[in-house]
Scaffold this motif. Structure first.
Motif, PDB file in Angstrom:
ATOM      1  N   GLN A 307      52.811  95.228   2.540  1.00 14.07           N
ATOM      2  CA  GLN A 307      54.231  94.886   1.731  1.00 14.07           C
ATOM      3  C   GLN A 307      54.644  93.562   1.807  1.00 14.07           C
ATOM      4  O   GLN A 307      54.462  93.041   2.989  1.00 14.07           O
ATOM      5  CB  GLN A 307      55.362  96.014   2.343  1.00 14.07           C
ATOM      6  CG  GLN A 307      56.462  96.057   1.551  1.00 14.07           C
ATOM      7  CD  GLN A 307      57.529  96.934   1.978  1.00 14.07           C
ATOM      8  OE1 GLN A 307      57.855  96.683   3.203  1.00 14.07           O
ATOM      9  NE2 GLN A 307      57.946  97.976   1.202  1.00 14.07           N
ATOM     10  N   VAL A 308      54.840  93.027   0.670  1.00 14.08           N
ATOM     11  CA  VAL A 308      55.382  91.729   0.677  1.00 14.08           C
ATOM     12  C   VAL A 308      56.785  91.537   0.067  1.00 14.08           C
ATOM     13  O   VAL A 308      56.971  92.352  -0.892  1.00 14.08           O
ATOM     14  CB  VAL A 308      54.398  90.575   0.028  1.00 14.08           C
ATOM     15  CG1 VAL A 308      53.100  90.689   0.809  1.00 14.08           C
ATOM     16  CG2 VAL A 308      54.024  91.072  -1.336  1.00 14.08           C
ATOM     17  N   MET A 309      57.390  90.622   0.358  1.00 10.91           N
ATOM     18  CA  MET A 309      58.786  90.503  -0.638  1.00 10.91           C
ATOM     19  C   MET A 309      58.861  89.081  -1.505  1.00 10.91           C
ATOM     20  O   MET A 309      58.521  88.020  -0.935  1.00 10.91           O
ATOM     21  CB  MET A 309      60.054  90.345   0.280  1.00 10.91           C
ATOM     22  CG  MET A 309      61.271  90.173  -0.391  1.00 10.91           C
ATOM     23  SD  MET A 309      62.704  90.035   0.634  1.00 10.91           S
ATOM     24  CE  MET A 309      62.628  88.306   1.008  1.00 10.91           C
ATOM     25  N   ASN A 310      58.831  89.471  -2.772  1.00 10.96           N
ATOM     26  CA  ASN A 310      58.881  88.259  -3.745  1.00 10.96           C
ATOM     27  C   ASN A 310      60.017  87.327  -3.511  1.00 10.96           C
ATOM     28  O   ASN A 310      61.406  87.977  -3.365  1.00 10.96           O
ATOM     29  CB  ASN A 310      59.046  88.847  -5.237  1.00 10.96           C
ATOM     30  CG  ASN A 310      58.748  87.815  -6.157  1.00 10.96           C
ATOM     31  OD1 ASN A 310      59.457  86.640  -6.009  1.00 10.96           O
ATOM     32  ND2 ASN A 310      58.018  88.296  -7.251  1.00 10.96           N
ATOM     33  N   LEU A 311      59.893  86.043  -3.275  1.00  9.27           N
ATOM     34  CA  LEU A 311      60.853  85.051  -2.855  1.00  9.27           C
ATOM     35  C   LEU A 311      61.799  84.723  -4.092  1.00  9.27           C
ATOM     36  O   LEU A 311      63.119  84.507  -3.705  1.00  9.27           O
ATOM     37  CB  LEU A 311      60.377  83.781  -2.381  1.00  9.27           C
ATOM     38  CG  LEU A 311      59.488  83.862  -1.107  1.00  9.27           C
ATOM     39  CD1 LEU A 311      58.829  82.732  -0.816  1.00  9.27           C
ATOM     40  CD2 LEU A 311      60.470  84.297   0.211  1.00  9.27           C
ATOM     41  N   GLN A 312      61.361  85.233  -5.112  1.00  4.50           N
ATOM     42  CA  GLN A 312      62.219  84.903  -6.315  1.00  4.50           C
ATOM     43  C   GLN A 312      63.128  85.917  -6.839  1.00  4.50           C
ATOM     44  O   GLN A 312      64.390  85.863  -6.627  1.00  4.50           O
ATOM     45  CB  GLN A 312      61.774  84.492  -7.589  1.00  4.50           C
ATOM     46  CG  GLN A 312      60.990  83.113  -7.516  1.00  4.50           C
ATOM     47  CD  GLN A 312      60.124  82.636  -8.634  1.00  4.50           C
ATOM     48  OE1 GLN A 312      60.189  83.472  -9.617  1.00  4.50           O
ATOM     49  NE2 GLN A 312      59.755  81.540  -8.670  1.00  4.50           N
ATOM     50  N   SER A 313      62.481  87.054  -6.680  1.00  8.21           N
ATOM     51  CA  SER A 313      63.461  88.337  -7.230  1.00  8.21           C
ATOM     52  C   SER A 313      63.815  89.163  -5.907  1.00  8.21           C
ATOM     53  O   SER A 313      64.790  90.240  -5.994  1.00  8.21           O
ATOM     54  CB  SER A 313      62.573  89.577  -7.881  1.00  8.21           C
ATOM     55  OG  SER A 313      61.308  89.755  -7.016  1.00  8.21           O
ATOM     56  N   LYS A 314      63.366  88.799  -4.761  1.00  8.93           N
ATOM     57  CA  LYS A 314      63.772  89.551  -3.460  1.00  8.93           C
ATOM     58  C   LYS A 314      63.422  91.053  -3.440  1.00  8.93           C
ATOM     59  O   LYS A 314      63.927  91.687  -2.541  1.00  8.93           O
ATOM     60  CB  LYS A 314      65.406  89.464  -3.242  1.00  8.93           C
ATOM     61  CG  LYS A 314      65.761  87.908  -3.116  1.00  8.93           C
ATOM     62  CD  LYS A 314      65.263  86.882  -2.352  1.00  8.93           C
ATOM     63  CE  LYS A 314      65.848  85.671  -2.302  1.00  8.93           C
ATOM     64  NZ  LYS A 314      64.941  84.771  -1.070  1.00  8.93           N
TER      65      LYS A 314
END
Length: 331
Positions: A307-314
């Motif tokens: 699991q990763v978190m998109n830095l733009q969309s959070k």
């Protein structure tokens, strides 16, 4: 005593002696008996039942009648290789049940008759050979790595005469290692007669990977950290590592002592991405390629989905680890 009285006494004594002698003699067969049944001293049988024809010679004026009498059953036969006794009383009782009157036949011979059941002997050597042949034909091991310990089965079997065959089967879900109980069906003319169980011990010798030195948790594994040794797989854990290339390049996920058999559940691929790392997320097709950055929410090795978190969309998404800096999503 006058002469007349004396003469009369002598006559009575003579008659008494004759009666006594007559009682000691065998009772003669009725003169109107039409069939003579002479009992044998010993007889052999092959079938499941004993017939009158097995234990006696039957003589009479009508062949069909004597043949029918010979087929009268006297009881069950003994087990193969064993014996039983048939007494004259049994013969008379069977004849009465089939409608024969006592004045229609005469039984001669002293009796009883010893009846022996014929048999085919199956030696333990034949059974052991059948099991060894079955193992060699069906075991999933190469002949040069497999060894069958001497089978200690010593029981012989007595079966009815006929065409004897042995049918060997292995237990369901067997791994063909160590002690394995094989079932052997003994067939006569295609029919199951007896069953037995034959234990065998199968050794399979194969290279197994062991630690050449102690390994710490998360320690990468190199060729110098391991060694191989031929071992009996029956005494090796089911998850044992059997090739060096299965271990080199991976890491230990726990502390492992020296000279330990290495198991697949003790090693894992080294981490490429750690929780908190900034990675590039790729989403691409034949016509389009999109890249963005994300922060890893968990550790991951090559090929893992993390699991990763998109830095733009959070937003959190799942992506597959490609290398230490890149993850990929389906597009």
């Amino acid at each position: 005593m006058n002469p007349y009285t004396r003469k009369k006494r002598i006559v009575w004594l003579s008659l008494g002696w004759l009666v006594s002698v007559a009682l000691l003699l065998p009772t003669p067969a009725p003169c109107d008996a039409t069939v003579r049944i002479h009992l044998s001293q010993k007889a052999k049988v092959d079938a499941e039942t004993i017939t009158l024809g097995n234990v006696a010679d039957i003589l009479g004026p009508d062949p069909q009648q004597t043949d029918a009498m010979g087929g009268i059953e006297l009881g069950r036969s003994p087990l193969p290789g064993q014996s039983a006794w048939v007494h004259p009383g049994q013969v008379a009782s069977a004849l009465k049940q089939h409608g024969w009157a006592q004045d229609q036949y005469a039984i001669t011979g002293s009796g009883p008759v010893k009846v022996v059941r014929s048999y085919a002997a199956i030696s333990p050597e034949r059974i052991r050979s059948a099991v060894v042949e079955f193992i060699e034909r069906h075991a999933p091991w190469d002949a040069d790595q497999m060894k069958i310990r001497p089978i200690l089965y010593k029981q012989s079997h007595q079966l009815p005469p006929g065409d004897v065959a042995l049918q060997v089967t292995a237990p369901k879900h067997t791994d063909w290692l160590g002690a394995v109980p094989f079932k052997v069906n003994l067939l006569v003319d295609g029919h199951l007669v007896q069953r037995t169980s034959v234990p065998a011990y199968i050794e399979v010798w194969q290279d197994v990977v062991l630690t050449a030195k102690p390994l710490g948790r998360n320690q990468p594994i190199t060729s110098g950290d391991i060694q191989t040794q031929k071992m009996n797989l029956a005494r090796v854990p089911a998850k044992a590592v059997v090739r060096s290339d299965q271990a080199i390049g991976k890491r230990a996920n726990r502390s492992i002592a020296v000279n330990s058999i290495l198991r697949t559940d003790q090693i894992e691929d080294p981490l490429m991405v750690r929780k908190g790392d900034i990675v590039q997320v790729l989403a691409e097709s034949q016509a389009l390629r999109i890249a963005t950055q994300a922060v890893a929410k968990e550790n991951g090795a090559l090929g893992d989905n993390i699991q990763v978190m998109n830095l733009q969309s959070k937003k959190n998404i799942f992506a597959q680890v490609v290398d230490a800096q890149t993850v990929k999503v389906d597009f």
